[in-house]
Scaffold this motif. Structure first.
Motif, short mmCIF file in Angstrom:
data_model
loop_
_atom_site.label_atom_id
_atom_site.label_comp_id
_atom_site.label_asym_id
_atom_site.label_seq_id
_atom_site.Cartn_x
_atom_site.Cartn_y
_atom_site.Cartn_z
N GLU A 39 0.81 -1.11 0.26
CA GLU A 39 0.05 -0.18 -0.08
C GLU A 39 0.82 1.34 0.02
O GLU A 39 0.61 2.14 -0.66
CB GLU A 39 -0.91 0.15 1.07
N GLN A 40 1.96 1.31 0.70
CA GLN A 40 2.96 2.41 0.82
C GLN A 40 3.74 2.50 -0.56
O GLN A 40 3.81 3.52 -0.96
CB GLN A 40 4.06 2.19 2.00
N ILE A 41 4.02 1.46 -1.16
CA ILE A 41 4.63 1.32 -2.29
C ILE A 41 3.70 2.15 -3.26
O ILE A 41 4.01 2.84 -4.16
CB ILE A 41 5.14 0.10 -2.74
N LEU A 42 2.57 1.27 -3.51
CA LEU A 42 1.63 1.83 -4.37
C LEU A 42 1.37 3.40 -4.36
O LEU A 42 1.28 4.05 -5.32
CB LEU A 42 0.45 1.23 -4.08
N ALA A 43 1.56 4.14 -3.20
CA ALA A 43 1.32 5.41 -3.04
C ALA A 43 2.43 6.48 -3.70
O ALA A 43 2.26 7.60 -4.02
CB ALA A 43 0.97 6.02 -1.67
N ARG A 44 3.29 5.58 -3.65
CA ARG A 44 4.89 6.38 -4.21
C ARG A 44 4.92 6.06 -5.65
O ARG A 44 5.93 6.69 -6.41
CB ARG A 44 6.06 5.92 -3.69
N THR A 45 4.23 5.17 -6.35
CA THR A 45 4.38 4.75 -7.67
C THR A 45 4.26 5.75 -8.69
O THR A 45 5.36 5.96 -9.61
CB THR A 45 3.43 3.43 -7.80
N PRO A 46 3.33 6.79 -8.75
CA PRO A 46 3.52 7.81 -9.73
C PRO A 46 4.75 8.92 -9.64
O PRO A 46 5.20 9.04 -10.75
CB PRO A 46 2.16 8.89 -9.25
N SER A 47 5.08 9.04 -8.56
CA SER A 47 6.50 9.90 -8.51
C SER A 47 7.62 8.95 -8.80
O SER A 47 8.36 9.62 -9.72
CB SER A 47 6.58 10.09 -7.03
N ALA A 48 7.58 7.92 -8.62
CA ALA A 48 8.73 6.96 -9.17
C ALA A 48 8.60 6.70 -10.56
O ALA A 48 9.76 6.86 -11.08
CB ALA A 48 8.66 5.37 -8.44
N ILE A 49 7.48 6.73 -11.07
CA ILE A 49 7.47 6.70 -12.68
C ILE A 49 7.92 7.84 -13.09
O ILE A 49 8.68 7.84 -14.29
CB ILE A 49 5.95 6.28 -13.06
N SER A 50 7.57 8.71 -12.59
CA SER A 50 8.20 10.22 -13.35
C SER A 50 9.67 10.19 -13.29
O SER A 50 10.27 10.76 -14.21
CB SER A 50 7.74 11.54 -12.54
N SER A 51 10.11 9.86 -12.35
CA SER A 51 11.69 9.44 -12.22
C SER A 51 12.24 8.66 -13.26
O SER A 51 13.16 9.07 -14.13
CB SER A 51 12.11 9.24 -10.96
N MET A 52 11.69 7.80 -13.43
CA MET A 52 12.05 6.54 -14.27
C MET A 52 11.85 7.00 -15.82
O MET A 52 12.74 6.85 -16.54
CB MET A 52 11.45 5.30 -14.15
N LYS A 53 10.78 7.65 -16.18
CA LYS A 53 10.55 8.08 -17.39
C LYS A 53 11.62 8.99 -17.92
O LYS A 53 12.14 9.19 -19.07
CB LYS A 53 9.17 8.56 -17.58
N ALA A 54 12.14 10.02 -16.80
CA ALA A 54 12.98 11.17 -17.16
C ALA A 54 14.19 10.62 -17.71
O ALA A 54 15.09 11.10 -18.21
CB ALA A 54 13.06 12.09 -15.65
N GLN A 55 14.65 9.25 -17.13
CA GLN A 55 15.88 8.57 -17.51
C GLN A 55 15.93 7.61 -18.49
O GLN A 55 16.66 6.67 -18.58
CB GLN A 55 16.58 7.83 -16.17
N GLY A 56 14.53 7.49 -19.27
CA GLY A 56 14.48 6.39 -20.28
C GLY A 56 14.47 5.03 -19.76
O GLY A 56 14.96 4.02 -20.32
N THR A 57 14.02 4.58 -18.55
CA THR A 57 14.03 3.14 -17.86
C THR A 57 12.95 2.51 -18.75
O THR A 57 11.97 2.56 -19.20
CB THR A 57 13.38 3.29 -16.62
N GLN A 58 13.58 1.10 -19.06
CA GLN A 58 13.01 0.24 -19.71
C GLN A 58 12.19 -0.79 -19.16
O GLN A 58 11.22 -1.17 -19.21
CB GLN A 58 13.89 -0.64 -20.84
N PHE A 59 12.81 -1.26 -17.89
CA PHE A 59 12.46 -2.31 -17.03
C PHE A 59 12.28 -1.69 -15.28
O PHE A 59 13.26 -1.07 -15.19
CB PHE A 59 13.26 -3.68 -17.04
N CYS A 60 11.45 -2.43 -14.67
CA CYS A 60 11.45 -1.93 -13.34
C CYS A 60 10.98 -3.15 -12.59
O CYS A 60 10.10 -4.16 -12.75
CB CYS A 60 10.26 -0.79 -12.91
N VAL A 61 12.09 -3.96 -11.67
CA VAL A 61 11.85 -4.79 -10.93
C VAL A 61 10.86 -4.63 -9.70
O VAL A 61 11.10 -3.49 -8.84
CB VAL A 61 13.22 -5.33 -10.36
N VAL A 62 9.70 -5.35 -9.60
CA VAL A 62 8.88 -4.88 -8.47
C VAL A 62 8.82 -6.18 -7.43
O VAL A 62 8.12 -7.33 -7.68
CB VAL A 62 7.38 -4.79 -8.91
N HIS A 63 9.50 -5.91 -6.49
CA HIS A 63 9.74 -7.08 -5.36
C HIS A 63 9.28 -6.51 -4.32
O HIS A 63 9.73 -5.63 -3.45
CB HIS A 63 11.05 -7.25 -5.11
N ALA A 64 7.83 -6.92 -3.90
CA ALA A 64 7.09 -6.31 -2.62
C ALA A 64 6.12 -7.43 -1.99
O ALA A 64 6.01 -8.48 -2.55
CB ALA A 64 6.45 -5.21 -3.03
#
Length: 236
Positions: A39-64
């Motif tokens: 639940e806490q990670i989900l709340a941070r997801t939009p912000s994390a995605i913004s950072s990832m997109k800014a750096q051209g991230t292709q993959f994201c490991v989701v371990h939770a």
């Protein structure tokens, strides 16, 4: 965290190594926070995605979800997986491929109920990941689990023995990190370029003037049978 990133107990260090440098990982894109629930990670997801997109991230490991097992009040497996589904779909919508990692086998502080909830959570994660196009799965469970243990504990359980898969029954040891890094590479192997960025010979060393792209390791091919720790060790 950054202190583990390039150590042998960091699974991304193994993923980089086992892919021969075809993938890369920046600690700027490490969004793990100790102790958080899905639940806490989900709340941070939009912000994390913004950072990832800014750096051209292709993959994201989701371990939770391991922390969901001990949360108060209790978080049901179905709720954990619903939160993960939302994380996966947000990543996909942003053009980033999620790599789903089920909860790693653990023996630390596990009740009979938690043991069963871990299995339920993981079975739901595997089933959900199969049902969503674009979600990849990196699952080292069979490598890490002690199949002689009726509770599904990791090899070595709570010990920190040389052959244990964790250092404390929860966090991966070098061996456990190796297998997670291995499965991450296997999950994306088909998407990786043919050319690697490995070091090609003993001569491929960093030089500020003549070879700025060379290896900063003094002995990049790990040649020899002896060495001094911290001084370009070869190991034995």
């Amino acid at each position: 965290g950054s202190t583990i990133l390039m150590r042998s107990i960091g699974y991304m260090a193994w993923a980089i190594c086992l892919s021969k440098g075809k993938i890369n990982f920046s600690n700027d894109l490490n969004f793990g926070v100790s102790g958080q629930t899905t639940e806490q990670i989900l709340a941070r997801t939009p912000s994390a995605i913004s950072s990832m997109k800014a750096q051209g991230t292709q993959f994201c490991v989701v371990h939770a979800a391991t922390n969901d097992l001990s949360a108060i009040p209790t978080i049901a497996p179905a709720t954990s997986v619903a939160n993960l589904r939302s994380i996966y779909t947000q990543l996909l919508a942003a053009g980033i491929s999620p790599i789903a990692v089920p909860v790693l086998p653990r023996s630390f502080s596990m009740t009979a109920s938690q043991i069963l909830r871990l299995q339920s959570t993981n079975n739901l994660i595997r089933s959900m990941a199969r049902s969503i196009p674009g979600v990849l799965v990196a699952d080292p469970t069979l490598h890490i689990t002690d199949q002689a243990n009726a509770s599904g504990f990791p090899l070595g359980a709570n010990t920190a023995s040389a052959t244990a898969m964790t250092v404390d029954g929860l966090h991966p040891s070098t061996r456990g990190a190796y297998w997670l890094g291995y499965e991450i590479v296997q999950s994306i192997l088909a998407f990786l370029p043919a050319q690697s960025t490995q070091t090609w010979s003993q001569a491929d060393l960093y030089d500020a003037t003549d070879n700025q792209s060379g290896s900063i390791m003094l002995n990049p091919m790990m040649a020899g049978t002896a060495g001094t720790l911290g001084l370009g060790a070869s190991g034995q």
